[in-house]
Design a protein around this motif. Structure first.
Motif, PDB file in Angstrom:
ATOM      1  N   ALA A 146      -7.709   9.112  -3.622  1.00  0.00           N
ATOM      2  CA  ALA A 146      -7.610   8.860  -4.523  1.00  0.00           C
ATOM      3  C   ALA A 146      -8.282   8.206  -5.979  1.00  0.00           C
ATOM      4  O   ALA A 146      -7.665   8.244  -6.753  1.00  0.00           O
ATOM      5  N   ARG A 147      -8.586   7.281  -5.677  1.00  0.00           N
ATOM      6  CA  ARG A 147      -9.567   6.533  -6.245  1.00  0.00           C
ATOM      7  C   ARG A 147     -11.143   7.347  -7.051  1.00  0.00           C
ATOM      8  O   ARG A 147     -11.416   6.666  -8.057  1.00  0.00           O
ATOM      9  N   LYS A 148     -11.836   7.205  -6.543  1.00  0.00           N
ATOM     10  CA  LYS A 148     -13.152   7.934  -5.966  1.00  0.00           C
ATOM     11  C   LYS A 148     -13.206   9.381  -6.059  1.00  0.00           C
ATOM     12  O   LYS A 148     -12.501  10.025  -5.890  1.00  0.00           O
ATOM     13  N   VAL A 149     -14.069   9.403  -6.736  1.00  0.00           N
ATOM     14  CA  VAL A 149     -15.105  10.521  -6.979  1.00  0.00           C
ATOM     15  C   VAL A 149     -16.156  10.983  -6.000  1.00  0.00           C
ATOM     16  O   VAL A 149     -17.017  10.371  -6.935  1.00  0.00           O
ATOM     17  N   ARG A 186       0.372  -1.738  -0.154  1.00  0.00           N
ATOM     18  CA  ARG A 186       0.140  -0.058  -0.132  1.00  0.00           C
ATOM     19  C   ARG A 186       0.924   1.534  -0.188  1.00  0.00           C
ATOM     20  O   ARG A 186       0.925   2.193  -0.910  1.00  0.00           O
ATOM     21  N   ALA A 187       2.127   1.170   0.753  1.00  0.00           N
ATOM     22  CA  ALA A 187       2.789   2.799   1.152  1.00  0.00           C
ATOM     23  C   ALA A 187       3.576   2.506  -0.037  1.00  0.00           C
ATOM     24  O   ALA A 187       3.734   3.678  -0.999  1.00  0.00           O
ATOM     25  N   ARG A 188       3.863   1.356  -1.266  1.00  0.00           N
ATOM     26  CA  ARG A 188       4.296   1.635  -2.082  1.00  0.00           C
ATOM     27  C   ARG A 188       3.879   1.684  -3.195  1.00  0.00           C
ATOM     28  O   ARG A 188       3.913   2.708  -4.430  1.00  0.00           O
ATOM     29  N   ALA A 189       2.402   1.779  -3.426  1.00  0.00           N
ATOM     30  CA  ALA A 189       1.333   2.492  -4.621  1.00  0.00           C
ATOM     31  C   ALA A 189       0.837   3.827  -4.219  1.00  0.00           C
ATOM     32  O   ALA A 189       1.189   4.155  -5.084  1.00  0.00           O
ATOM     33  N   LEU A 190       0.244   4.101  -2.785  1.00  0.00           N
ATOM     34  CA  LEU A 190       0.355   5.850  -2.840  1.00  0.00           C
ATOM     35  C   LEU A 190       1.886   6.398  -2.921  1.00  0.00           C
ATOM     36  O   LEU A 190       0.943   7.316  -3.640  1.00  0.00           O
ATOM     37  N   THR A 191       2.871   5.574  -2.883  1.00  0.00           N
ATOM     38  CA  THR A 191       4.573   6.489  -3.417  1.00  0.00           C
ATOM     39  C   THR A 191       3.941   6.363  -4.991  1.00  0.00           C
ATOM     40  O   THR A 191       4.919   7.313  -5.476  1.00  0.00           O
ATOM     41  N   LYS A 220       1.478   9.179  -6.544  1.00  0.00           N
ATOM     42  CA  LYS A 220       1.571  10.002  -5.545  1.00  0.00           C
ATOM     43  C   LYS A 220       0.200  10.647  -4.840  1.00  0.00           C
ATOM     44  O   LYS A 220       0.048  11.652  -5.120  1.00  0.00           O
ATOM     45  N   VAL A 221       0.103   9.959  -3.800  1.00  0.00           N
ATOM     46  CA  VAL A 221      -1.166   9.493  -3.917  1.00  0.00           C
ATOM     47  C   VAL A 221      -1.041  10.486  -2.472  1.00  0.00           C
ATOM     48  O   VAL A 221       0.582  10.243  -1.296  1.00  0.00           O
ATOM     49  N   GLU A 222      -2.115  11.604  -1.767  1.00  0.00           N
ATOM     50  CA  GLU A 222      -1.503  12.838  -1.291  1.00  0.00           C
ATOM     51  C   GLU A 222      -1.747  11.855   0.524  1.00  0.00           C
ATOM     52  O   GLU A 222      -3.454  11.331   0.165  1.00  0.00           O
ATOM     53  N   LEU A 223      -1.399  11.876   1.382  1.00  0.00           N
ATOM     54  CA  LEU A 223      -1.939  10.894   2.454  1.00  0.00           C
ATOM     55  C   LEU A 223      -2.687  12.202   3.340  1.00  0.00           C
ATOM     56  O   LEU A 223      -2.155  13.380   3.305  1.00  0.00           O
ATOM     57  N   ILE A 224      -3.528  11.844   3.601  1.00  0.00           N
ATOM     58  CA  ILE A 224      -4.655  12.944   5.125  1.00  0.00           C
ATOM     59  C   ILE A 224      -4.142  13.336   5.963  1.00  0.00           C
ATOM     60  O   ILE A 224      -3.255  12.174   6.536  1.00  0.00           O
TER      61      ILE A 224
END
Length: 282
Positions: A66-69, A19-24, A27-31
């Protein structure tokens, strides 16, 4: 033996690493931590989490957003607080699963209050009647999740919230149920889980619950609905096996002791499916 001892820890660490690698990589912004704590402080299911579980829920929720609207309907404006609250409630179901369980669709639509859906009903004489039923939420197969903000907000209200009621958990349980087609109370099970045991356990519980609701409903005119009010699980669960699964999932996370007391065998199946034991967090 040591391999078996450390295997669960390895799996948990490996999931967190992926999950951490996917975020990186995406470029997902951490809450923001303060915003997260403010948004989730009143949720009972969050209050029971360990520090590490809360950290992972925040990580998963960041990926989810990051995936949903998330959009408002009927001119309703979505705030950042609402986005975080929806994410936290949706992602508690997949805390030990994966965000990929919510793949295949993108939109979450939020109305300011309950919304009406038109139904055509054919009566015993063959006459078609059009009805408009108010809904707190709705999940579409391969489509959006629709929510009422009034009901969504109620869950975060420490004074006004109903025991075991959580419209977000309810609708996202439907989404998990729909991973193998129309919602029917039989989601795709994990390796090692028995389909026969699941079906037998849930069918027995559902039929027993329907009988309990029917008997309480028959007494309603005499006891003013006291028997219905005494039922620990929302009678709406008697509508269908799909609704039973969604409602029992709400209670599993919000009031796990009620599921364990009423349907202990169902509790064990949910524990295996969600890979969580909320009662142990008490």
């Amino acid at each position: 033996m040591l391999e078996n001892l450390f295997r669960p820890l390895y799996r948990t660490t490996a999931r967190a690493f992926r999950r951490a690698r996917a975020l990186t990589s995406r470029k997902v912004e951490l809450i923001d931590l303060d915003a997260w704590n403010n948004a989730t402080a009143n949720y009972r299911f969050v209050q029971r989490l360990t520090t590490e579980e809360n950290r992972r829920l925040r990580l998963i929720s960041s990926d989810f957003l990051a995936r949903k609207v998330i959009m408002g309907a009927a001119g309703f404006e979505i705030t950042e607080l609402m986005r975080l609250q929806i994410a936290a409630q949706a992602c508690i179901l997949i805390l030990e699963l994966d965000v990929d369980f919510y793949d295949g669709w993108r939109e979450i639509i939020v109305y300011p209050g309950q919304f009406a859906k038109t139904h055509d009903v054919i009566d015993e004489f063959g006459v078609v009647h059009t009805t408009r039923d108010p809904l707190a939420g709705e999940a579409w197969l391969d489509g959006p999740v629709v929510l009422s903000h009034a009901d969504l907000a109620q869950t975060a209200d420490a004074v006004d919230r109903g025991d075991g009621y959580n419209v977000v958990i309810h609708e996202f349980a439907h989404k998990l149920d729909m991973l193998n087609g129309e919602a029917n109370g039989y989601p795709p099970l994990h390796r090692g889980m028995s389909k026969e045991t699941w079906k037998r356990t849930f069918l027995a519980a559902y039929l027993a619950f329907c009988k309990q609701v029917d008997e309480a409903d028959a007494l309603a005119r005499r006891d003013g609905g006291k028997a219905l009010d005494a039922i620990l699980i929302d009678p709406y669960a008697a509508q269908s096996p799909a609704e039973f699964f969604a409602v029992i999932s709400e209670v599993f996370f919000e009031m796990p002791e009620d599921v364990h007391e009423t349907f202990p065998a169902v509790y064990q199946q949910l524990k295996a499916f969600y890979k969580q034991d909320p009662l142990a967090r008490q």
